[in-house]
Scaffold this motif. Structure first.
Motif, PDB file in Angstrom:
ATOM      1  N   ALA A  15     -30.955   2.245  53.459  1.00  0.00           N
ATOM      2  CA  ALA A  15     -29.878   1.408  53.995  1.00  0.00           C
ATOM      3  C   ALA A  15     -29.412   0.392  52.955  1.00  0.00           C
ATOM      4  O   ALA A  15     -28.206   0.157  52.787  1.00  0.00           O
ATOM      5  CB  ALA A  15     -30.358   0.695  55.264  1.00  0.00           C
ATOM      6  N   ALA A  16     -30.358  -0.200  52.240  1.00  0.00           N
ATOM      7  CA  ALA A  16     -29.999  -1.182  51.208  1.00  0.00           C
ATOM      8  C   ALA A  16     -29.215  -0.515  50.072  1.00  0.00           C
ATOM      9  O   ALA A  16     -28.267  -1.097  49.529  1.00  0.00           O
ATOM     10  CB  ALA A  16     -31.258  -1.856  50.668  1.00  0.00           C
ATOM     11  N   GLU A  62     -25.627  -0.074  51.067  1.00  0.00           N
ATOM     12  CA  GLU A  62     -24.886  -1.345  51.060  1.00  0.00           C
ATOM     13  C   GLU A  62     -24.573  -1.800  49.635  1.00  0.00           C
ATOM     14  O   GLU A  62     -23.531  -2.424  49.395  1.00  0.00           O
ATOM     15  CB  GLU A  62     -25.672  -2.412  51.828  1.00  0.00           C
ATOM     16  CG  GLU A  62     -25.909  -2.040  53.290  1.00  0.00           C
ATOM     17  CD  GLU A  62     -25.599  -3.168  54.252  1.00  0.00           C
ATOM     18  OE1 GLU A  62     -25.516  -4.328  53.804  1.00  0.00           O
ATOM     19  OE2 GLU A  62     -25.432  -2.879  55.461  1.00  0.00           O
ATOM     20  N   ARG A  63     -25.450  -1.466  48.692  1.00  0.00           N
ATOM     21  CA  ARG A  63     -25.161  -1.829  47.292  1.00  0.00           C
ATOM     22  C   ARG A  63     -23.925  -1.102  46.768  1.00  0.00           C
ATOM     23  O   ARG A  63     -23.283  -1.577  45.825  1.00  0.00           O
ATOM     24  CB  ARG A  63     -26.372  -1.527  46.406  1.00  0.00           C
ATOM     25  CG  ARG A  63     -27.502  -2.551  46.544  1.00  0.00           C
ATOM     26  CD  ARG A  63     -28.498  -2.429  45.408  1.00  0.00           C
ATOM     27  NE  ARG A  63     -29.205  -1.165  45.414  1.00  0.00           N
ATOM     28  CZ  ARG A  63     -30.341  -0.937  46.074  1.00  0.00           C
ATOM     29  NH1 ARG A  63     -30.887  -1.914  46.806  1.00  0.00           N
ATOM     30  NH2 ARG A  63     -30.927   0.245  46.016  1.00  0.00           N
ATOM     31  N   GLY A 110     -23.952   5.372  57.346  1.00  0.00           N
ATOM     32  CA  GLY A 110     -23.260   4.541  56.369  1.00  0.00           C
ATOM     33  C   GLY A 110     -21.761   4.560  56.606  1.00  0.00           C
ATOM     34  O   GLY A 110     -21.131   5.618  56.509  1.00  0.00           O
ATOM     35  N   MET A 143     -22.237   6.506  47.793  1.00  0.00           N
ATOM     36  CA  MET A 143     -23.176   6.123  48.853  1.00  0.00           C
ATOM     37  C   MET A 143     -24.217   7.216  49.077  1.00  0.00           C
ATOM     38  O   MET A 143     -25.407   6.930  49.235  1.00  0.00           O
ATOM     39  CB  MET A 143     -22.397   5.830  50.148  1.00  0.00           C
ATOM     40  CG  MET A 143     -21.532   4.583  50.094  1.00  0.00           C
ATOM     41  SD  MET A 143     -20.274   4.514  51.405  1.00  0.00           S
ATOM     42  CE  MET A 143     -21.268   4.582  52.893  1.00  0.00           C
ATOM     43  N   LYS A 156     -21.406  -0.195  54.851  1.00  0.00           N
ATOM     44  CA  LYS A 156     -22.127  -0.902  55.902  1.00  0.00           C
ATOM     45  C   LYS A 156     -23.122   0.071  56.498  1.00  0.00           C
ATOM     46  O   LYS A 156     -22.751   1.165  56.934  1.00  0.00           O
ATOM     47  CB  LYS A 156     -21.146  -1.386  56.984  1.00  0.00           C
ATOM     48  CG  LYS A 156     -21.807  -2.012  58.200  1.00  0.00           C
ATOM     49  CD  LYS A 156     -22.494  -3.311  57.872  1.00  0.00           C
ATOM     50  CE  LYS A 156     -23.054  -3.957  59.130  1.00  0.00           C
ATOM     51  NZ  LYS A 156     -23.877  -5.143  58.827  1.00  0.00           N
ATOM     52  N   SER A 157     -24.404  -0.282  56.510  1.00  0.00           N
ATOM     53  CA  SER A 157     -25.435   0.667  56.930  1.00  0.00           C
ATOM     54  C   SER A 157     -26.042   0.288  58.275  1.00  0.00           C
ATOM     55  O   SER A 157     -26.118  -0.892  58.637  1.00  0.00           O
ATOM     56  CB  SER A 157     -26.534   0.778  55.875  1.00  0.00           C
ATOM     57  OG  SER A 157     -27.220  -0.453  55.731  1.00  0.00           O
ATOM     58  N   TYR A 158     -26.472   1.315  59.000  1.00  0.00           N
ATOM     59  CA  TYR A 158     -27.124   1.154  60.296  1.00  0.00           C
ATOM     60  C   TYR A 158     -28.293   2.129  60.349  1.00  0.00           C
ATOM     61  O   TYR A 158     -28.103   3.343  60.167  1.00  0.00           O
ATOM     62  CB  TYR A 158     -26.185   1.474  61.449  1.00  0.00           C
ATOM     63  CG  TYR A 158     -24.852   0.749  61.423  1.00  0.00           C
ATOM     64  CD1 TYR A 158     -24.673  -0.454  62.100  1.00  0.00           C
ATOM     65  CD2 TYR A 158     -23.762   1.287  60.734  1.00  0.00           C
ATOM     66  CE1 TYR A 158     -23.455  -1.104  62.091  1.00  0.00           C
ATOM     67  CE2 TYR A 158     -22.539   0.649  60.724  1.00  0.00           C
ATOM     68  CZ  TYR A 158     -22.387  -0.556  61.397  1.00  0.00           C
ATOM     69  OH  TYR A 158     -21.164  -1.189  61.386  1.00  0.00           O
TER      70      TYR A 158
END
Length: 363
Positions: free
Chosen positions: A337-338, A341-342, A186, A302, A346-348
């Motif tokens: 990951a979602a 992002e909420r 993240g 996060m 930025k997630s990978y």
């Protein structure tokens, strides 16, 4: 010729290598590639379309350096001193998907790729090992410019997979082969406060060690057990004692992590292994957050969101004060990951990957 090299995350030992303590790092499935061919002159032309940059120079013009961190020229100079010859120039395109300036070693991965490319494209390739390429990249990026820096980034990106690295009393690299599942990286998209964090984590800790060893010359950051730290309550402030305790605990967390990651496949029962591994990462994170203060409110949000979504643990990655965090999510990686992002990150979704490698050997 196309060469690619992975980025990396630090699993255990964050903010400890400069104290001489070991680290455990993992290469990740985000990479930087160099795709290039020979030219008919002595020009080196480098296209970096991801950054909107082009760099060009002559092989006759690699010293003195023209910018502060002139890594493309310095790598050529390091290799020339090792005996490599370059009679033709190159034209290359560089692409990458490693988050930049976020603690995932994009710079080190780039220089490892460049060293690997130059070795293979020289008139007399030495065919350096992955470990040797890491050492060359460290020389070009750190030693050549007299900058502070350890070997973790270069060894980890070059060798790949999971490595255990000792720097004291001498450099020792051990490759670990755990069966690890999926991670989620993240990026907080916050700039890192590297200098501010180092002032506390490194210089602050070095001052603590000086105070403690002056009081008790038998103290050792490598071996003193945590139950002995109460002996120093009268010479350290609460803040200093907390920082010392966090470093000793993180030292022992790494040793427990190494034992876990060294288990055979028969010993590692998947669910028990995954939970234990996640718990160790989070214990390390809490010390980084609470005592070394490398986290930020956004990264904490996060992390909390990722854990609620099913991650088993995680930590901030790199110097801190911004940049990236990661979590271990062998299940529900997409949900995790979602959730990151909420919270504005930025997630990978990533996995452990190999080190520097040849993708296409055609020059």
């Amino acid at each position: 010729m196309r060469i690619s090299t992975s980025g990396r995350i630090c699993l255990f030992g964050e903010h400890q290598d400069y104290l001489g303590l070991p680290v455990i790092a993992a290469a990740i499935s985000r990479r930087i590639s160099i795709d290039g061919t020979y030219r008919n002159d002595d020009q080196v032309i480098l296209h970096l379309p991801d950054l909107g940059i082009r760099e060009d120079f002559s092989l006759r013009d690699t010293f003195p350096y023209v910018v502060q961190r002139d890594y493309f020229r310095s790598t050529i100079n390091v290799l020339r001193r090792k005996g490599l010859v370059f009679s033709r120039g190159f034209e290359c395109t560089i692409h990458g998907n490693i988050p930049i300036n976020s603690g995932t070693s994009s710079s080190s991965a780039l220089i490892v790729s460049w060293a690997h490319f130059l070795d293979r494209m020289s008139d007399n390739p030495a065919n350096y090992s992955q470990k040797e390429l890491g050492e060359i990249a460290n020389a070009a990026e750190v030693l050549e410019f007299g900058e502070p820096g350890g070997m973790m980034d270069h060894y980890s990106t070059a060798i790949g997979n999971v490595i255990y690295l000792e720097s004291t009393p001498e450099i020792k690299v051990e490759t670990l082969t755990p069966k690890l599942g999926t991670f989620v990286l993240g990026d907080s998209l916050e700039p890192k406060d590297t200098l501010g964090i180092l002032a506390r984590c490194r210089f602050g800790m070095e001052d603590v060690i000086k105070k403690v060893t002056s009081f008790n010359p038998q103290f050792s950051i490598f071996s003193t057990p945590p139950e002995h730290l109460t002996d120093y309550r009268n010479i350290l402030s609460d803040d200093e004692l907390g920082l010392l305790r966090a470093n000793v605990e993180d030292r022992d967390i790494l040793l427990e992590g190494k034992a876990l990651l060294s288990q055979s496949a028969e010993e590692a029962v998947d669910q028990l292994f995954d939970k234990h591994f996640g718990d160790l990462l989070y214990r390390h994170y809490k010390n980084l957050r609470d005592f070394k203060r490398t986290s930020t409110p956004k990264i904490e949000r996060m992390m909390d969101a990722a854990l609620l979504a099913g991650a088993l643990g995680g930590k901030i990655n790199g110097s801190g004060g911004g940049g990236c965090m990661f979590v271990y999510a062998p299940e529900k990686a997409e949900e995790v990951a979602a959730a990151i992002e909420r919270e504005g990150g930025k997630s990978y979704i990533i996995t452990v990957d190999s080190g520097t490698r040849i993708e296409d050997a055609n020059p």
